[in-house]
Design a protein around this motif. Structure first.
Motif, short mmCIF file in Angstrom:
data_model
loop_
_atom_site.label_atom_id
_atom_site.label_comp_id
_atom_site.label_asym_id
_atom_site.label_seq_id
_atom_site.Cartn_x
_atom_site.Cartn_y
_atom_site.Cartn_z
N GLU A 76 0.81 -1.22 0.00
CA GLU A 76 0.00 0.00 0.00
C GLU A 76 0.84 1.27 0.00
N MET A 77 2.16 1.13 0.17
CA MET A 77 3.04 2.30 0.06
C MET A 77 3.30 2.68 -1.39
N SER A 78 2.85 1.85 -2.33
CA SER A 78 3.15 2.11 -3.73
C SER A 78 2.66 3.47 -4.19
N GLU A 79 1.40 3.82 -3.80
CA GLU A 79 0.83 5.10 -4.27
C GLU A 79 1.57 6.31 -3.72
N PRO A 80 1.83 6.42 -2.40
CA PRO A 80 2.58 7.58 -1.93
C PRO A 80 4.00 7.63 -2.49
N ILE A 81 4.65 6.47 -2.67
CA ILE A 81 5.98 6.46 -3.25
C ILE A 81 5.94 7.01 -4.67
N GLN A 82 4.96 6.56 -5.44
CA GLN A 82 4.82 7.03 -6.82
C GLN A 82 4.55 8.52 -6.84
N GLN A 83 3.72 9.01 -5.92
CA GLN A 83 3.39 10.43 -5.91
C GLN A 83 4.60 11.28 -5.56
N LEU A 84 5.39 10.83 -4.58
CA LEU A 84 6.57 11.59 -4.21
C LEU A 84 7.61 11.60 -5.31
N ALA A 85 7.61 10.59 -6.17
CA ALA A 85 8.56 10.52 -7.27
C ALA A 85 8.13 11.34 -8.47
N SER A 86 6.87 11.76 -8.49
CA SER A 86 6.36 12.52 -9.64
C SER A 86 6.59 14.00 -9.43
N ASN A 87 6.24 14.78 -10.44
CA ASN A 87 6.45 16.23 -10.40
C ASN A 87 5.42 16.94 -9.52
N ASN A 88 4.29 16.30 -9.27
CA ASN A 88 3.22 16.89 -8.46
C ASN A 88 2.84 18.30 -8.94
N ASN A 89 2.64 18.38 -10.25
CA ASN A 89 2.24 19.66 -10.86
C ASN A 89 3.19 20.79 -10.50
N GLY A 90 4.47 20.49 -10.56
CA GLY A 90 5.48 21.52 -10.30
C GLY A 90 5.76 21.76 -8.84
N ARG A 91 5.22 20.91 -7.93
CA ARG A 91 5.40 21.15 -6.49
C ARG A 91 6.40 20.19 -5.88
N SER A 92 7.30 19.66 -6.67
CA SER A 92 8.20 18.64 -6.16
C SER A 92 9.46 19.22 -5.51
N ASN A 93 9.66 20.54 -5.58
CA ASN A 93 10.84 21.13 -4.97
C ASN A 93 10.82 20.95 -3.46
N ARG A 94 11.98 20.75 -2.89
CA ARG A 94 12.09 20.60 -1.45
C ARG A 94 12.37 21.94 -0.80
N GLU A 95 11.64 22.24 0.24
CA GLU A 95 11.81 23.49 0.97
C GLU A 95 12.71 23.24 2.18
N HIS A 96 13.78 23.99 2.30
CA HIS A 96 14.66 23.83 3.45
C HIS A 96 14.11 24.64 4.62
N ILE A 97 14.17 24.05 5.81
CA ILE A 97 13.65 24.72 6.99
C ILE A 97 14.42 26.02 7.21
N PRO A 98 13.74 27.15 7.30
CA PRO A 98 14.46 28.43 7.40
C PRO A 98 15.11 28.60 8.77
N PHE A 99 16.28 29.25 8.77
CA PHE A 99 16.97 29.56 10.02
C PHE A 99 17.85 30.78 9.80
N THR A 100 18.29 31.37 10.90
CA THR A 100 19.24 32.48 10.87
C THR A 100 20.56 31.99 11.43
N LEU A 101 21.63 32.14 10.66
CA LEU A 101 22.95 31.74 11.12
C LEU A 101 23.48 32.80 12.09
N LEU A 102 23.78 32.37 13.31
CA LEU A 102 24.28 33.29 14.34
C LEU A 102 25.81 33.33 14.36
#
Length: 272
Positions: A76-102
């Motif tokens: 049953e993991m097949s569907e989420p794995i397939q979705q994460l591997a797809s482009n997701n309508n251009g939303r496949s970019n990974r967002e890095h958690i924002p922080f401030t370097l001290l």
């Protein structure tokens, strides 16, 4: 399952731990990325049969990787794995958690550690208690995956953030990691104001308070032995380790467990 969560302050109910991973030793999106880019590039003409074949190949790839961690990946993991591997309508970019370097400390050109400030934010957390550390983070991440992909109140793909983290607890001497592992996923910016609710009742949405974090990068596998080693190495490098929480740490994972030079960080949380 206990629904205890985790707090970035080191205080909440999360147990010992990425990746997140993300975290560190978990099956991550880069597993899918390397597979889909290199091995699905000639996947045919886009027919339904091709899509089903690609989904099977991705699932089998994950199953092969997971066996190295004594983890079983259900069909049953097949569907989420397939979705994460797809482009997701251009939303496949990974967002890095924002922080401030001290600040940062280096020696002979080598980065020893950084001091960062993270703002408060919403995280999706699940606490696992499997037989081994790697089993806990792998199974925890797969459940987080299902939340990210569709098993949420929006019924939509939420987007991915990095790193995926795991919270670990140790004994007083930093020699043993507790069995409980909390896997946590930072909600992308567009979902921070109103986090979608998970269908999985063991996943809880928490607000982690703002925190000052000391981070040290390391490469390679993440298991009980390497994590204990990294915790003790970081404690030796800090000029005032007593300013940090002493029994709760975070492992941040950026790359997949099959990679020979896996990218991770150990995080120490400054006491508030």
């Amino acid at each position: 399952m206990d629904r205890g969560g985790c707090q970035m302050s080191g205080g909440g109910g999360g147990g010992g731990s990425g990746p997140g991973d993300g975290g560190g030793g978990m099956i991550t999106l880069e597993d899918l990325e390397s597979f889909s880019e290199d091995q699905l590039s000639d996947s045919g003409n886009g027919s339904l049969e091709d899509d089903e074949e690609d989904a099977d190949r991705l699932l089998h790839y994950w199953q092969d990787v997971a066996r190295g961690h004594q983890v079983e990946v259900a069909k049953e993991m097949s569907e989420p794995i397939q979705q994460l591997a797809s482009n997701n309508n251009g939303r496949s970019n990974r967002e890095h958690i924002p922080f401030t370097l001290l600040s940062r400390k280096e020696k002979c050109g080598e980065l020893l550690f950084e001091k960062r400030h993270y703002e408060k934010g919403h995280w999706a957390c699940i606490t696992m208690r499997e037989e081994t550390y790697e089993q806990s983070i792998c199974y925890g991440f797969m459940r987080i995956m299902r939340y990210i992909c569709q098993q949420n109140s929006l019924g939509d793909y939420l987007g991915m953030s990095l790193p995926v983290v795991t919270v670990v607890r140790t004994d007083e001497n930093h020699l043993t990691i507790a069995q409980e592992v909390t896997v946590a996923y930072y909600l992308p910016t567009n979902h921070q104001a109103q986090p979608p609710q998970p269908h999985d009742r063991d996943i809880i949405i928490e607000i982690w308070p703002a925190a000052v974090v000391y981070t040290r990068p390391f490469t390679g596998p993440t298991n009980e032995f390497t994590i204990v080693d990294q915790i003790n190495t970081m404690a030796e490098l800090l000029e005032s380790p007593g300013t940090c929480v002493n029994d709760s740490f975070i492992v941040a994972g950026y790359t997949n467990p099959a990679h020979s030079q896996r990218q991770n960080e150990i995080w120490f949380l400054e006491r508030r």
